[in-house]
Each structure stands twice: as C-alpha cells, then as structure tokens.
Design a protein around this motif. Structure first.
Motif, PDB file in Angstrom:
ATOM      1  N   LEU A 163       0.825  -1.211   0.000  1.00  0.00           N
ATOM      2  CA  LEU A 163       0.000   0.000   0.000  1.00  0.00           C
ATOM      3  C   LEU A 163       0.857   1.258   0.000  1.00  0.00           C
ATOM      4  N   HIS A 164       2.090   1.152   0.512  1.00  0.00           N
ATOM      5  CA  HIS A 164       2.965   2.328   0.506  1.00  0.00           C
ATOM      6  C   HIS A 164       3.305   2.769  -0.914  1.00  0.00           C
ATOM      7  N   THR A 165       3.366   1.807  -1.847  1.00  0.00           N
ATOM      8  CA  THR A 165       3.696   2.168  -3.229  1.00  0.00           C
ATOM      9  C   THR A 165       2.621   3.046  -3.859  1.00  0.00           C
ATOM     10  N   LEU A 166       1.400   3.022  -3.305  1.00  0.00           N
ATOM     11  CA  LEU A 166       0.302   3.825  -3.844  1.00  0.00           C
ATOM     12  C   LEU A 166      -0.028   5.020  -2.956  1.00  0.00           C
ATOM     13  N   SER A 167       0.819   5.276  -1.974  1.00  0.00           N
ATOM     14  CA  SER A 167       0.591   6.386  -1.048  1.00  0.00           C
ATOM     15  C   SER A 167       0.879   7.721  -1.722  1.00  0.00           C
TER      16      SER A 167
END
Length: 433
Positions: free
Chosen positions: A381-385
């Motif tokens: 999910l961090h990659t889409l933050s």
C-alpha cells in the motif's frame, strides 16, 4: 484532534484526487494547508512546507535526472532491440505480454530500486502495450505488486530498517520469509495471467466490433509504433549497466550518480546544443510534472510530520487495539501495517512505529522477528501512497494521472497484501500465540 486532522487530510486528498475533483499537485499543497489551519498551525505552515520540500529535494533531483537519462536512452533507441526481441517471443498475445512484463519486473526489480524497474520496464513495454491495445495501467499495477515483494530482500530497505530499529539480525527478518516471498511472486504471476486473459477478451471484442464497421476488413486496434533508430547502442548499454550497478552499490549519493549519468549521456549522444534542445524539449512537460509532484508531496509530508499529525495517527492506530486481540497481535500488525505505511513515510514507520509494535507484541509473547515478518506485507500500500514519490514518476511515464493510477491498482495491491499475509501464515513466518 491531531489524529483526526491527519486522517482527514489523507482521506480528503485521496477522495478528491481519485474522483478527479482536484489535481494531485494542488491537492498535495492545498488540502494539508487547510487542515493545518484548522489545527491552529497557521503561523508555522510555511516553515513546515519548506522543511518537507528540503527533505524531498534529493529524491526530486534523483528522479528528475534519472528520468532525463532514460529519456535520452529512449530517444537513442537503446530499448529497440529489447522491444523487438520481446515482440518476437510474445507476439501480440496479451496474456504472454502481461506475464512477460511481470517476469521482466521480477528480474530488474531484484536490485531493490523500484525506480530503476519503473524506468526500464515502462520505457521498453509501454510502446508494446500501446501497439497491441493493452491497458498500460497494467504495468503500474504489476510494479505495485511485484517490486515490494522483491524488496523483502536484505538490500531492499524494509528488512534492513527493521533489523536496525528492532536490534535483530537481518537474516532473522529475511530467511523465514523466503518461502512466503516465492509463493507471493507465484501469486503475482497468477494475477498477471488472469489480467492478461481479461485483456485478450477485451481486445478480441474490440477487434470484432471494429471489423463490423470497417469496409476493408479488420481494423487496427492499437496505436502503430514507429521504431526508433538506434544510436551508440553499445556505448549507451554499457553506460546504463554502469549507472544501474553504481546505484546498486551506492558508489556515490544517488542524486549525484543520476546527474553525472545524464550529463555523460546527453553530451556523447547529442554533442550539438541545438540538437539537445530539440530532443529534450518535447519531454519538458513530463519532467516539470514529476518535479512539481514530488516537491508538493514534500510540502504535504512536511505539514503532517511537523504538526504532529503523523505521530498522533500512528499512536491512535497502535494504542487503541482491543485487549482481546493480543494473542493474534502478529496478524493485527500485518493488517494495520498497510494502512500505516499508506499514511506514513518509510523512516517514520520503521523507526517510529515498528518498535512500538514490537514492544506491544512482546507483552503477548510474540518475538520481534515475528513482528518484523508481519510488517513486510504492508509495503504494497505504501507504493500507492500520496507520500511515495515513485508513484508520480510512474504516472508521468504512463501518461496518466495519480488518481487514475491509484484507483486502478489499489484493489490488486490489497489482494497481494492479503495473499502475502496468507503465504507467511502458511509457511509459519507469522503465527498466533
């Protein structure tokens, strides 16, 4: 109060950008400013924004000059032989193309630098996707579910950060997760296969529909690609390998390496200044957008960090867990790590939140190594933050916007997160006490 303001700013930004009510650049600046004013930080907002921009500046320099470098390589046809080879292997079958993209990402992403994988994969595969008629957003989705998985390795970042913050051996973080890593990568290939099947069906339907309206037979569905003439291929290939290896071993600070590599590439390939300007001018919009997005993200994170919203949000999520969940705290950690990494920077999470999670877990008899294993699946999910700079780079390379990319990829990121947690549970890396 601060936690509510932090969650509100993240939620409002995500909602408005995903529904295309505001641009990402404007949202990154205006939304935290409004919530900062509501929190009474008006007099300090300027300094907070500048502080965040200063922290983000090295990343902006790195991605800007790396982007310029790979634009030069593209204009000089470095990836043409690779594109022709890929087309000769996969033809125009969407299933083979999408699965082949996934395998390519796995190979290139092993260096632990997702930005390098994004540059090389998008530059080489985007023309193929446009030519065949496949949705290019699939490339972004594959990057989002594969690069974080190979980042579990010791040189990827998260494992090393947790080893330092928890004072444990990095091998104890990585080795028990290797079986789960293999299973998760296998699941990513399955995802790619079914996405490719879906694109094959859509492409077949579009071809059938186009054939009905074309008097001369079947219509062309994709965008015909004009091959780029190659120039200085072997020099550019050697320079690119040297650039990537130097980044992997951190021969110099990464922004400096990108600046040097671009300067060499543009000087050798286009020694004439007028030619340089003519070649680079069409890409000015892409470069400016990348810079503005990354610096705006810095302003966003500066306000959230310096105002105390970040700490308040993490404390609210960690300290208000029901007591009855104690025995399964490792699974709780696995489930909340994704949302936490979506709203926090890497260092804030790994050095600020993970030690608190480990301390809480120890009260229930859960070793810190297991907490570390539980945290690793959260990085998807961090990659889409909105606080993750590479997502803006990927959006620019794919000629799309942040909201569209995030909306398309989010469900797949959640799916691979749950898959990774299940794989770690099955292999015994995550367990209840």
């Amino acid at each position: 109060m601060l936690a509510a303001l932090g969650f509100g700013s993240i939620s409002v930004f995500t909602l408005l950008v995903m529904t295309k009510r505001i641009s990402a650049v404007a949202g990154l600046i205006l939304i935290p400013t409004v919530f900062g004013l509501l929190g009474g930080f008006g007099a300090d907002l300027g300094n907070m924004m500048v502080s965040g921009v200063v922290d983000t500046a090295p990343t902006a320099v790195l991605l800007t000059f790396a982007l310029l470098y790979f634009l030069v390589m593209t204009e000089c046809g470095l990836f043409e032989p690779l594109i022709r080879k890929i087309l000769s292997i996969v033809g125009e079958d969407p299933v083979r193309i999408v699965v082949g993209t996934a395998i390519l990402i796995m190979c290139i992403g092993l260096d632990g630098d997702g930005s390098t994988a994004a540059f090389v994969v998008i530059t080489s595969m985007y023309p193929i996707y446009r030519q065949v008629g496949i949705n290019p957003l699939i490339i972004a989705m594959l990057l989002a579910i594969i690069c974080p998985t190979v980042n579990w390795m010791p040189w990827g970042g998260p494992a090393a950060r947790m080893a330092v913050s928890l004072e444990i051996d990095v091998a104890d973080v990585v080795l028990p997760m290797l079986p789960a890593l293999v299973l998760t990568l296998a699941a990513a290939l399955v995802f790619a296969y079914f996405v490719g099947r879906g694109e094959r069906s859509k492409l077949g339907a579009r071809k059938a529909q186009a054939a009905l309206v074309e008097e001369d037979g079947e219509a062309s569905i994709g965008e015909p690609r004009t091959p780029i003439p190659t120039k200085n291929v072997w020099f550019n290939f050697a320079l690119t390998i040297a650039f990537i290896v130097s980044m992997g071993i951190e021969l110099l600070p990464l922004p400096a390496l990108a600046m040097i590599a671009f300067s060499i590439a543009v000087t050798v390939n286009w020694p004439n200044l007028r030619t340089q300007n003519e070649k680079l001018k069409p890409h000015a919009g892409t470069v400016v957008m990348v810079i503005s997005l990354i610096l705006a993200a810095g302003a966003f994170s500066g306000i959230l960090n310096d105002s105390g919203m970040v700490k308040a949000m993490s404390d609210a999520l960690v300290t208000h867990l029901p007591e009855a969940w104690g025995g399964g705290f490792a699974f709780v950690t696995a489930l909340i790590s994704g949302p936490l990494l979506f709203i926090l920077s890497n260092d804030s999470f790994y050095f600020g939140v993970v030690p608190v999670l480990a301390e809480t877990g120890s009260a229930y008899g859960i070793p810190p190594e297991v907490i570390a294993h539980s945290v690793l699946p959260g990085i998807y999910l961090h990659t889409l933050s909105p606080l993750s700079a590479p997502i803006y780079l990927v959006a620019s390379l794919l000629r799309t916007d942040f909201g569209t990319l995030q909306r398309f990829s989010l469900r797949w990121a959640i799916g691979i997160t749950l898959t990774a947690i299940a794989a770690a549970t099955i292999t015994g890396a995550i367990y209840a006490t």
